[in-house]
Design a protein around this motif. Structure first.
Motif, mmCIF file in Angstrom:
data_model
loop_
_atom_site.group_PDB
_atom_site.id
_atom_site.type_symbol
_atom_site.label_atom_id
_atom_site.label_comp_id
_atom_site.label_asym_id
_atom_site.label_seq_id
_atom_site.Cartn_x
_atom_site.Cartn_y
_atom_site.Cartn_z
ATOM 1 N N THR A 37 0.792 -1.307 -0.206
ATOM 2 C CA THR A 37 -0.173 0.241 -0.295
ATOM 3 C C THR A 37 0.672 1.569 0.218
ATOM 4 O O THR A 37 2.055 1.650 0.485
ATOM 5 C CB THR A 37 -0.664 0.051 0.714
ATOM 6 O OG1 THR A 37 -0.071 -0.013 2.556
ATOM 7 C CG2 THR A 37 -1.623 -0.872 1.514
ATOM 8 N N LYS A 45 -2.127 5.913 6.382
ATOM 9 C CA LYS A 45 -1.737 4.887 7.035
ATOM 10 C C LYS A 45 -3.596 3.792 6.896
ATOM 11 O O LYS A 45 -4.444 2.633 7.322
ATOM 12 C CB LYS A 45 -2.997 5.842 8.259
ATOM 13 C CG LYS A 45 -1.324 5.933 9.239
ATOM 14 C CD LYS A 45 -1.564 6.638 10.786
ATOM 15 C CE LYS A 45 -0.144 7.072 11.389
ATOM 16 N NZ LYS A 45 -0.225 7.589 12.303
ATOM 17 N N TYR A 48 -3.326 1.172 4.384
ATOM 18 C CA TYR A 48 -3.098 0.326 4.801
ATOM 19 C C TYR A 48 -3.971 -0.890 4.892
ATOM 20 O O TYR A 48 -4.784 -1.857 5.495
ATOM 21 C CB TYR A 48 -1.682 0.637 5.947
ATOM 22 C CG TYR A 48 -1.342 -0.391 6.855
ATOM 23 C CD1 TYR A 48 -0.799 -1.780 6.113
ATOM 24 C CD2 TYR A 48 -1.009 -0.574 7.876
ATOM 25 C CE1 TYR A 48 -0.255 -2.131 6.680
ATOM 26 C CE2 TYR A 48 -0.510 -2.225 8.731
ATOM 27 C CZ TYR A 48 -0.071 -2.466 8.390
ATOM 28 O OH TYR A 48 0.411 -3.592 8.445
ATOM 29 N N ALA A 68 2.442 -2.329 4.190
ATOM 30 C CA ALA A 68 2.447 -0.870 4.250
ATOM 31 C C ALA A 68 3.645 0.020 3.743
ATOM 32 O O ALA A 68 4.768 -0.508 3.799
ATOM 33 C CB ALA A 68 2.276 0.174 5.498
#
Length: 311
Positions: A37, A45, A48, A68
């Motif tokens: 991601t 954030k 993810y 992430a």
């Protein structure tokens, strides 16, 4: 026949979420070996978190790591698209929080490690967000190119103009320097750009046909598609294009799409053309720039894949 190995690099995002659902549904043909991601449609954030939500909804479990990646673009200030995806990135739909954790491995490190391991059987990268992670991986470890069969990208525009500026498509505009690195890598690419995705729009009736499939995954896909239409209609008074799902559908049914070989550069100099993709059409180009699609058949393929959840 061995399944095609794929890694999806994404920034969920309503249409990224539908693309992920299609990828999990097509597990008989596609071996999804990882999801990475990147910040894009919403901050990192949330992308993810959203990827983990969809993985769990699809039944992917821990077998498909979610990693992430880059929280900001390479050189420009961050830009997001909450106007089109809602503050959460998933249109405000109330999905359960994921119980399964993501990987602690950074997305760029995951890409390098995994693609070095796939040199004997190269993987396909599907990129539905800004290309920051992929550009960083290629810059840090150029040898991973041998582990990549092709890169399938949702991004760019030519004759259609942009969707974030008059010239630029959002994914490229969000990190044009990264896009330039990837386009100039020489790796075979297919590009699902606005020239083709704007031909594939979801009517309300088609959304309801997805909903009628009845599985929890199909119901979620219908909610995501309906939210896309609502936000697109509010902003631009039209139905939403099927942007990111087209990457998976072109992989599963390339016969439904047409394009021309090209090389592609990206405008990285400040100005009104910043983030514009410039394809130069040439028979020896390593980029297949799609510009036509059989929209009804593309929808039918998506419906068939999502229908697998009910089997």
């Amino acid at each position: 026949m061995r399944k095609r190995q794929i890694i999806i690099d994404c920034d969920p995002g309503l249409d990224d979420a539908v693309a992920l659902l299609i990828a999990f549904a097509a597990s008989d043909r596609l071996d999804l070996i990882g999801i990475t991601t990147v910040a894009g449609n919403v901050p990192g954030k949330l992308t993810y978190l959203n990827a983990r939500i969809i993985r769990e909804l699809a039944g992917g479990g821990r077998d498909v790591p979610v990693c992430a990646g880059a929280p900001v673009p390479l050189m420009r200030d961050p830009v997001t698209a909450e106007d089109f995806h809602g503050s959460t990135g998933l249109g405000g739909i109330d999905f359960p929080k994921p119980e399964i954790r993501g990987s602690r491995t950074h997305a760029v490190n995951f890409l390098i490690r995994t693609l070095r391991a796939t040199k004997g059987f190269p993987a396909t990268l599907i990129v539905t967000g800004p290309m920051t992670n992929v550009a960083l991986a290629l810059t840090m470890a150029p040898d991973i190119a041998r582990g990549v069969k092709e890169i399938v990208v949702m991004g760019g525009a030519d004759r259609e103009g942009g969707n974030i500026t008059p010239h630029a498509e959002f994914n490229v505009f969000a990190d044009p320097h990264a896009a330039q690195i990837v386009f100039q890598s020489g790796i075979d690419m297919r590009v699902l750009n606005l020239d083709v995705t704007h031909q594939i729009r979801m009517s309300d009736d088609q959304v309801e046909r997805v909903r009628a499939l009845g599985s929890k995954q199909a119901l979620a896909a219908a909610d995501l598609l309906a939210a896309s239409n609502k936000l697109e209609e509010k902003a631009k008074a039209r139905h939403a294009p099927l942007h990111d799902p087209s990457t998976l559908l072109s992989l599963l049914r390339p016969d439904l799409f047409e394009g021309r070989k090209a090389t592609v550069t990206v405008v990285t100099e400040p100005g009104e053309r910043f983030g514009k993709t410039v394809p130069t059409f040439t028979e020896d180009g390593h980029v297949l720039w799609y510009d036509k699609a059989d929209a009804d058949s593309v929808f039918s393929e998506m419906l068939g894949q999502l229908g697998r959840y009910g089997e």
